[in-house]
Design a protein around this motif. Sequence first.
Motif, mmCIF file in Angstrom:
data_model
loop_
_atom_site.group_PDB
_atom_site.id
_atom_site.type_symbol
_atom_site.label_atom_id
_atom_site.label_comp_id
_atom_site.label_asym_id
_atom_site.label_seq_id
_atom_site.Cartn_x
_atom_site.Cartn_y
_atom_site.Cartn_z
ATOM 1 N N ILE A 198 0.838 -1.197 0.000
ATOM 2 C CA ILE A 198 0.000 0.000 0.000
ATOM 3 C C ILE A 198 0.876 1.252 0.000
ATOM 4 N N VAL A 199 0.523 2.195 -0.884
ATOM 5 C CA VAL A 199 1.243 3.476 -0.904
ATOM 6 C C VAL A 199 0.350 4.639 -0.499
ATOM 7 N N GLU A 200 -0.971 4.444 -0.593
ATOM 8 C CA GLU A 200 -1.872 5.553 -0.244
ATOM 9 C C GLU A 200 -3.252 5.020 0.113
ATOM 10 N N LEU A 201 -3.852 5.622 1.125
ATOM 11 C CA LEU A 201 -5.239 5.342 1.496
ATOM 12 C C LEU A 201 -6.062 6.594 1.274
ATOM 13 N N ALA A 202 -7.049 6.520 0.380
ATOM 14 C CA ALA A 202 -7.973 7.621 0.133
ATOM 15 C C ALA A 202 -9.312 7.289 0.786
ATOM 16 N N ALA A 203 -10.286 8.152 0.605
ATOM 17 C CA ALA A 203 -11.573 7.979 1.278
ATOM 18 C C ALA A 203 -12.297 6.720 0.838
ATOM 19 N N THR A 204 -12.157 6.368 -0.429
ATOM 20 C CA THR A 204 -12.921 5.227 -0.953
ATOM 21 C C THR A 204 -12.050 4.169 -1.609
ATOM 22 N N LYS A 205 -10.726 4.328 -1.520
ATOM 23 C CA LYS A 205 -9.876 3.368 -2.219
ATOM 24 C C LYS A 205 -8.485 3.301 -1.602
ATOM 25 N N ILE A 206 -7.803 2.212 -1.911
ATOM 26 C CA ILE A 206 -6.403 2.024 -1.572
ATOM 27 C C ILE A 206 -5.614 1.971 -2.873
ATOM 28 N N ILE A 207 -4.490 2.653 -2.915
ATOM 29 C CA ILE A 207 -3.642 2.629 -4.100
ATOM 30 C C ILE A 207 -2.398 1.801 -3.776
ATOM 31 N N LEU A 208 -2.125 0.819 -4.628
ATOM 32 C CA LEU A 208 -1.003 -0.076 -4.421
ATOM 33 C C LEU A 208 0.223 0.389 -5.205
#
Length: 235
Positions: A198-208
């Motif tokens: 995981i590189v980022e957690l947003a309100a509705t998604k995780i970015i790998l």
Amino acid sequence: MKRVIICDEEMESVSKLSTMIGQIFPKQFLLHGYVSAKQLFYEIEDGFIRTADIIFLSMEIKQVTEIDFAMYIQQKFPMAQIIFLAENLQQVEAMFDEISPDGLLLKPLNRQRLEKCVKKVLSEKGGKEELFSIKQNGTAIFFPIEEISYVESQGRKLQIHRKDAVICIYGRISGLCEAYGETFIRCHQSYAVNRNHIVELAATKIILENGMEIPVSRQRYREVKAALEHNHAYL
């Protein structure tokens, strides 16, 4: 939570060891006790037990040959630490020619020796690369768990997304998260992600790391955020 298996055909020994582990390491282990080696064998073969971190194996089991069973356990759980339980040293002498245990405890069990032995094998396990195991066409296949970026549930099947391949197996995402809870975070009813990708957690998604975007449900957002902050998985 780490999984511990105890196999001893004496119920009193299983109960005593379970109690001691629970007292010394409260809420750190998920314990499974067996007074039948055959029952443990069938549960492993049927897929009810897929992973193990520590296995306490008595040298007094009578239903199977101890050496063969120990070798079977080592083959099925190559990442597990095996600790022999024995009445005396003579019982395990023959074992050392076939399999090297990670620990040995003599009965009657001593609380201090148990604590020291468990801490030792846990520190040694920390240096090993964790493997993920699946069964295809009756054959067990192992590969590094870090190769998995995320897992998707589709009905009764799981899609295991590796770097260069997608593997489909039968299973439940809840079972996977229970077995590999230190690696995977359940972010959605149908998704679990490898927290190390995981590189980022947003309100509705995780970015790998690979750019994939995995949905995060509203119900699980706080749980995911807390887990990542606790493990410093992202800033």
